[in-house]
Design a protein around this motif. Structure first.
Motif, PDB file in Angstrom:
ATOM      1  N   GLU A  49     -19.934 -44.955  38.637  1.00  0.00           N
ATOM      2  CA  GLU A  49     -18.884 -45.839  39.241  1.00  0.00           C
ATOM      3  C   GLU A  49     -17.848 -44.881  39.720  1.00  0.00           C
ATOM      4  O   GLU A  49     -17.426 -45.151  40.809  1.00  0.00           O
ATOM      5  CB  GLU A  49     -18.307 -46.506  38.012  1.00  0.00           C
ATOM      6  CG  GLU A  49     -19.366 -48.011  37.683  1.00  0.00           C
ATOM      7  CD  GLU A  49     -18.357 -48.815  36.814  1.00  0.00           C
ATOM      8  OE1 GLU A  49     -17.265 -48.472  36.349  1.00  0.00           O
ATOM      9  OE2 GLU A  49     -19.016 -49.729  36.269  1.00  0.00           O
ATOM     10  N   PHE A  50     -17.423 -44.088  38.822  1.00  0.00           N
ATOM     11  CA  PHE A  50     -16.194 -43.039  39.285  1.00  0.00           C
ATOM     12  C   PHE A  50     -16.773 -42.268  40.680  1.00  0.00           C
ATOM     13  O   PHE A  50     -16.011 -42.086  41.871  1.00  0.00           O
ATOM     14  CB  PHE A  50     -15.956 -42.183  38.355  1.00  0.00           C
ATOM     15  CG  PHE A  50     -14.685 -41.384  38.586  1.00  0.00           C
ATOM     16  CD1 PHE A  50     -13.204 -41.543  38.652  1.00  0.00           C
ATOM     17  CD2 PHE A  50     -14.911 -39.961  39.114  1.00  0.00           C
ATOM     18  CE1 PHE A  50     -12.388 -40.899  39.189  1.00  0.00           C
ATOM     19  CE2 PHE A  50     -13.748 -38.944  39.324  1.00  0.00           C
ATOM     20  CZ  PHE A  50     -12.504 -39.448  39.429  1.00  0.00           C
ATOM     21  N   GLY A  51     -17.878 -41.650  40.618  1.00  0.00           N
ATOM     22  CA  GLY A  51     -18.572 -40.826  41.441  1.00  0.00           C
ATOM     23  C   GLY A  51     -18.737 -41.439  42.747  1.00  0.00           C
ATOM     24  O   GLY A  51     -18.189 -41.077  43.799  1.00  0.00           O
ATOM     25  N   GLY A  53     -17.393 -44.302  43.792  1.00  0.00           N
ATOM     26  CA  GLY A  53     -16.063 -44.901  44.282  1.00  0.00           C
ATOM     27  C   GLY A  53     -15.023 -43.719  44.976  1.00  0.00           C
ATOM     28  O   GLY A  53     -14.637 -44.066  46.074  1.00  0.00           O
ATOM     29  N   VAL A  54     -14.940 -42.786  44.386  1.00  0.00           N
ATOM     30  CA  VAL A  54     -14.050 -41.607  44.644  1.00  0.00           C
ATOM     31  C   VAL A  54     -14.729 -40.702  45.868  1.00  0.00           C
ATOM     32  O   VAL A  54     -14.494 -40.613  46.811  1.00  0.00           O
ATOM     33  CB  VAL A  54     -13.722 -40.535  43.710  1.00  0.00           C
ATOM     34  CG1 VAL A  54     -12.849 -39.357  44.139  1.00  0.00           C
ATOM     35  CG2 VAL A  54     -12.731 -41.450  42.648  1.00  0.00           C
ATOM     36  N   GLY A  55     -16.051 -40.469  45.522  1.00  0.00           N
ATOM     37  CA  GLY A  55     -16.819 -39.659  46.617  1.00  0.00           C
ATOM     38  C   GLY A  55     -17.294 -40.101  47.710  1.00  0.00           C
ATOM     39  O   GLY A  55     -17.405 -39.572  48.885  1.00  0.00           O
ATOM     40  N   GLY A  57     -16.860 -43.733  48.368  1.00  0.00           N
ATOM     41  CA  GLY A  57     -16.001 -45.044  48.613  1.00  0.00           C
ATOM     42  C   GLY A  57     -16.802 -46.341  48.511  1.00  0.00           C
ATOM     43  O   GLY A  57     -16.706 -47.233  49.397  1.00  0.00           O
ATOM     44  N   ASP A  59     -18.046 -49.376  46.111  1.00  0.00           N
ATOM     45  CA  ASP A  59     -17.502 -49.853  45.042  1.00  0.00           C
ATOM     46  C   ASP A  59     -18.855 -50.551  44.301  1.00  0.00           C
ATOM     47  O   ASP A  59     -19.252 -51.733  44.859  1.00  0.00           O
ATOM     48  CB  ASP A  59     -16.585 -50.948  45.541  1.00  0.00           C
ATOM     49  CG  ASP A  59     -15.829 -51.926  44.465  1.00  0.00           C
ATOM     50  OD1 ASP A  59     -16.123 -51.330  43.375  1.00  0.00           O
ATOM     51  OD2 ASP A  59     -15.258 -52.998  44.605  1.00  0.00           O
ATOM     52  N   THR A  61     -19.948 -51.841  40.362  1.00  0.00           N
ATOM     53  CA  THR A  61     -19.472 -52.075  38.830  1.00  0.00           C
ATOM     54  C   THR A  61     -20.608 -52.518  37.795  1.00  0.00           C
ATOM     55  O   THR A  61     -21.203 -53.274  38.238  1.00  0.00           O
ATOM     56  CB  THR A  61     -18.395 -53.217  38.735  1.00  0.00           C
ATOM     57  OG1 THR A  61     -17.269 -52.973  39.697  1.00  0.00           O
ATOM     58  CG2 THR A  61     -17.908 -53.265  37.557  1.00  0.00           C
TER      59      THR A  61
END
Length: 232
Positions: A49-51, A53-55, A57, A59, A61
């Motif tokens: 999720e983090f990767g 979302g941050v890497g 963009g 989304d 869940t």
């Protein structure tokens, strides 16, 4: 309910970490390797999720149920690695049922999502049930080959294997309880992961196809490796 998931997840992560530390203190190499893998797998939904979302963009869940189920499967496996596989006769059956149920629930959700979002795809309830069962069984067969390869590698390098294989009778029972896990998901119509698969429905079909190819191909390759090793 959210608080329950969070507390249960934290407790299971702590349990996996504790078993990993026990393995480290007792010089149980297999427990350390399996503990690290179980912890990484339990944390993987959060990391992905983090990767994404941050890497990238993107989304996505995974919700609370998937990390919790992964953590539960990992914790049960780690308790088994510390001795319960040998001392508690039904523990291996329990871990296979829980782990296979997770695989089946993901496939089951994916197939229902595929039907709902692909008008050209017509899958009956019977087809979904059979495919879910066979897919789960295929994963089970692949895992048994992984255990065999781990045993052969351990024997070759003179080191205890990171996974234990107890013979054909154990393999048959493992696959039986893999089927039990899948059948429970089908019979109870567990669609817990449908909200997850529906986030990217266009990926369901190619992912399932790739996984089927991977299961068949991986099983063939590992079977050949075992056959070659045993002939030497």
């Amino acid at each position: 309910m959210l608080v329950f998931y969070q507390v249960a997840y934290a407790v299971l992560l702590a349990g996996i970490s504790a078993t990993l530390l026990v393995g480290r203190k007792t010089d149980n190499f297999a427990a350390v390797v399996n503990g690290a893998a179980s912890l990484a797998l339990a944390l993987s939904p959060i990391a992905v999720e983090f990767g994404l979302g941050v890497g990238m963009g993107v989304d996505v869940t995974f919700g609370q149920a998937l990390p919790l189920w992964l953590a539960l499967a990992g914790f049960l496996h780690m308790v088994g690695m510390l001795g319960w596989y040998d001392s508690v006769w039904w523990w291996d059956h329990l871990t296979h049922t829980v782990s296979a149920g997770l695989v089946a629930a993901l496939v089951f959700a994916g197939l229902h999502t595929l039907v709902r979002h692909s008008p050209n795809v017509q899958l009956s309830a019977a087809y979904i049930a059979v495919f879910t069962l066979l897919f789960t069984l295929g994963i089970g067969v692949l895992w048994e080959f992984v255990e065999l390869v781990a045993r052969e590698v351990g024997e070759r390098i003179g080191h205890p294997p990171v996974l234990h294989h107890y013979g054909l009778r154990d393999t048959a029972l493992d696959l039986l309880f893999d089927c039990v896990g899948a059948l429970l998901v089908i019979a109870l119509d567990i669609r817990t992961f449908v909200p997850v698969t529906e986030q990217r429905p266009e990926l369901v079909e190619p992912v399932l196809v790739a996984l089927v190819i991977g299961i068949v191909g991986g099983s063939i390759v590992l079977a050949l490796l075992v056959a070659v090793e045993q002939r030497e």
